[in-house]
Design a protein around this motif. Structure first.
Motif, PDB file in Angstrom:
ATOM      1  N   SER A  96       0.827  -1.207   0.000  1.00  0.00           N
ATOM      2  CA  SER A  96       0.000   0.000   0.000  1.00  0.00           C
ATOM      3  C   SER A  96       0.862   1.259   0.000  1.00  0.00           C
ATOM      4  N   TRP A  97       1.919   1.252   0.797  1.00  0.00           N
ATOM      5  CA  TRP A  97       2.817   2.412   0.829  1.00  0.00           C
ATOM      6  C   TRP A  97       3.503   2.606  -0.524  1.00  0.00           C
ATOM      7  N   MET A  98       3.958   1.536  -1.114  1.00  0.00           N
ATOM      8  CA  MET A  98       4.633   1.646  -2.405  1.00  0.00           C
ATOM      9  C   MET A  98       3.663   2.089  -3.503  1.00  0.00           C
ATOM     10  N   ASP A  99       2.434   1.610  -3.427  1.00  0.00           N
ATOM     11  CA  ASP A  99       1.413   2.020  -4.386  1.00  0.00           C
ATOM     12  C   ASP A  99       1.138   3.517  -4.240  1.00  0.00           C
ATOM     13  N   GLY A 100       1.056   3.992  -3.011  1.00  0.00           N
ATOM     14  CA  GLY A 100       0.849   5.421  -2.761  1.00  0.00           C
ATOM     15  C   GLY A 100       2.011   6.257  -3.263  1.00  0.00           C
ATOM     16  N   ALA A 101       3.221   5.782  -3.041  1.00  0.00           N
ATOM     17  CA  ALA A 101       4.405   6.504  -3.509  1.00  0.00           C
ATOM     18  C   ALA A 101       4.440   6.564  -5.039  1.00  0.00           C
ATOM     19  N   ALA A 102       4.086   5.472  -5.691  1.00  0.00           N
ATOM     20  CA  ALA A 102       4.059   5.455  -7.159  1.00  0.00           C
ATOM     21  C   ALA A 102       2.986   6.405  -7.685  1.00  0.00           C
ATOM     22  N   ALA A 103       1.825   6.429  -7.027  1.00  0.00           N
ATOM     23  CA  ALA A 103       0.757   7.339  -7.450  1.00  0.00           C
ATOM     24  C   ALA A 103       1.185   8.785  -7.275  1.00  0.00           C
ATOM     25  N   GLU A 104       1.890   9.079  -6.184  1.00  0.00           N
ATOM     26  CA  GLU A 104       2.367  10.445  -5.949  1.00  0.00           C
ATOM     27  C   GLU A 104       3.348  10.876  -7.040  1.00  0.00           C
ATOM     28  N   GLN A 105       4.266   9.990  -7.395  1.00  0.00           N
ATOM     29  CA  GLN A 105       5.222  10.327  -8.440  1.00  0.00           C
ATOM     30  C   GLN A 105       4.531  10.516  -9.789  1.00  0.00           C
ATOM     31  N   GLY A 106       3.533   9.696 -10.062  1.00  0.00           N
ATOM     32  CA  GLY A 106       2.769   9.869 -11.305  1.00  0.00           C
ATOM     33  C   GLY A 106       2.050  11.203 -11.340  1.00  0.00           C
ATOM     34  N   SER A 107       1.475  11.595 -10.217  1.00  0.00           N
ATOM     35  CA  SER A 107       0.785  12.884 -10.145  1.00  0.00           C
ATOM     36  C   SER A 107       1.768  14.036 -10.327  1.00  0.00           C
ATOM     37  N   ARG A 108       2.939  13.901  -9.731  1.00  0.00           N
ATOM     38  CA  ARG A 108       3.955  14.956  -9.896  1.00  0.00           C
ATOM     39  C   ARG A 108       4.396  15.082 -11.343  1.00  0.00           C
ATOM     40  N   MET A 109       4.587  13.943 -11.994  1.00  0.00           N
ATOM     41  CA  MET A 109       4.994  13.984 -13.400  1.00  0.00           C
ATOM     42  C   MET A 109       3.924  14.646 -14.259  1.00  0.00           C
ATOM     43  N   THR A 110       2.663  14.323 -14.006  1.00  0.00           N
ATOM     44  CA  THR A 110       1.563  14.933 -14.764  1.00  0.00           C
ATOM     45  C   THR A 110       1.507  16.428 -14.516  1.00  0.00           C
ATOM     46  N   ALA A 111       1.662  16.840 -13.252  1.00  0.00           N
ATOM     47  CA  ALA A 111       1.622  18.265 -12.923  1.00  0.00           C
ATOM     48  C   ALA A 111       2.768  19.021 -13.598  1.00  0.00           C
ATOM     49  N   MET A 112       3.958  18.438 -13.595  1.00  0.00           N
ATOM     50  CA  MET A 112       5.102  19.095 -14.236  1.00  0.00           C
ATOM     51  C   MET A 112       4.922  19.164 -15.755  1.00  0.00           C
ATOM     52  N   GLU A 113       4.352  18.139 -16.330  1.00  0.00           N
ATOM     53  CA  GLU A 113       4.099  18.149 -17.772  1.00  0.00           C
ATOM     54  C   GLU A 113       3.109  19.256 -18.134  1.00  0.00           C
ATOM     55  N   ASN A 114       2.044  19.377 -17.337  1.00  0.00           N
ATOM     56  CA  ASN A 114       1.060  20.431 -17.580  1.00  0.00           C
ATOM     57  C   ASN A 114       1.659  21.815 -17.373  1.00  0.00           C
TER      58      ASN A 114
ATOM     59  N   SER B 270       4.816  22.665 -17.744  1.00  0.00           N
ATOM     60  CA  SER B 270       5.715  22.947 -18.872  1.00  0.00           C
ATOM     61  C   SER B 270       4.926  23.345 -20.114  1.00  0.00           C
ATOM     62  N   LYS B 271       3.818  22.650 -20.356  1.00  0.00           N
ATOM     63  CA  LYS B 271       2.977  22.971 -21.513  1.00  0.00           C
ATOM     64  C   LYS B 271       2.406  24.383 -21.379  1.00  0.00           C
ATOM     65  N   ASN B 272       1.905  24.726 -20.187  1.00  0.00           N
ATOM     66  CA  ASN B 272       1.337  26.058 -19.969  1.00  0.00           C
ATOM     67  C   ASN B 272       2.400  27.142 -20.077  1.00  0.00           C
ATOM     68  N   ALA B 273       3.611  26.869 -19.578  1.00  0.00           N
ATOM     69  CA  ALA B 273       4.695  27.847 -19.684  1.00  0.00           C
ATOM     70  C   ALA B 273       5.054  28.084 -21.154  1.00  0.00           C
ATOM     71  N   GLY B 274       5.083  27.017 -21.938  1.00  0.00           N
ATOM     72  CA  GLY B 274       5.374  27.172 -23.366  1.00  0.00           C
ATOM     73  C   GLY B 274       4.322  28.017 -24.073  1.00  0.00           C
ATOM     74  N   GLU B 275       3.052  27.781 -23.731  1.00  0.00           N
ATOM     75  CA  GLU B 275       1.977  28.584 -24.326  1.00  0.00           C
ATOM     76  C   GLU B 275       2.085  30.039 -23.907  1.00  0.00           C
ATOM     77  N   LEU B 276       2.428  30.291 -22.638  1.00  0.00           N
ATOM     78  CA  LEU B 276       2.562  31.658 -22.139  1.00  0.00           C
ATOM     79  C   LEU B 276       3.722  32.367 -22.822  1.00  0.00           C
ATOM     80  N   ILE B 277       4.832  31.662 -23.010  1.00  0.00           N
ATOM     81  CA  ILE B 277       5.982  32.243 -23.704  1.00  0.00           C
ATOM     82  C   ILE B 277       5.597  32.611 -25.136  1.00  0.00           C
ATOM     83  N   GLY B 278       4.880  31.740 -25.816  1.00  0.00           N
ATOM     84  CA  GLY B 278       4.440  32.037 -27.184  1.00  0.00           C
ATOM     85  C   GLY B 278       3.533  33.258 -27.240  1.00  0.00           C
ATOM     86  N   SER B 279       2.608  33.346 -26.291  1.00  0.00           N
ATOM     87  CA  SER B 279       1.688  34.491 -26.247  1.00  0.00           C
ATOM     88  C   SER B 279       2.434  35.788 -25.968  1.00  0.00           C
ATOM     89  N   LEU B 280       3.344  35.772 -25.007  1.00  0.00           N
ATOM     90  CA  LEU B 280       4.096  36.988 -24.672  1.00  0.00           C
ATOM     91  C   LEU B 280       5.039  37.391 -25.793  1.00  0.00           C
TER      92      LEU B 280
END
Length: 98
Positions: free
Chosen positions: A40-58, A60-70
């Protein structure tokens, strides 16, 4: 029982410690519970890392769009400034010719 080594020697009888069945079952239950908690602990840790990766990907995508707009806004403002300066130069040259 015979060993698989081809030597024809019998396997020795195994003795289990502790001798009572209830102690063995208690130990197995403790091991099972510990394994489930660890899983259960390892499953929670893996889910946390997956969420972090998704958040960082989003992010980065938003920063790229903001840079293009500016960049687009900056280029439009720069072009407007250049156009204004050219109009002033042409107007000044026209005033001198008259």
């Amino acid at each position: 029982l015979w060993g698989g080594g081809g030597g024809g020697e019998p396997l020795l009888a195994y003795e289990f410690e502790p001798d009572t069945k209830s102690e063995v079952l208690t130990d197995l239950q403790e091991y099972l519970l510990t394994s489930q908690i660890y899983h259960s602990w390892m499953d929670g840790a893996a889910a946390e890392q997956g969420s972090r990766m998704t958040a960082m990907e989003n992010a980065s995508k938003n920063a790229g769009e903001l840079i293009g707009s500016l960049t687009l806004k900056y280029n439009r403002a720069r072009q407007a400034r250049i156009t204004t300066e050219l109009i002033e130069i042409i107007s000044g040259a026209s005033a001198l010719e008259d």
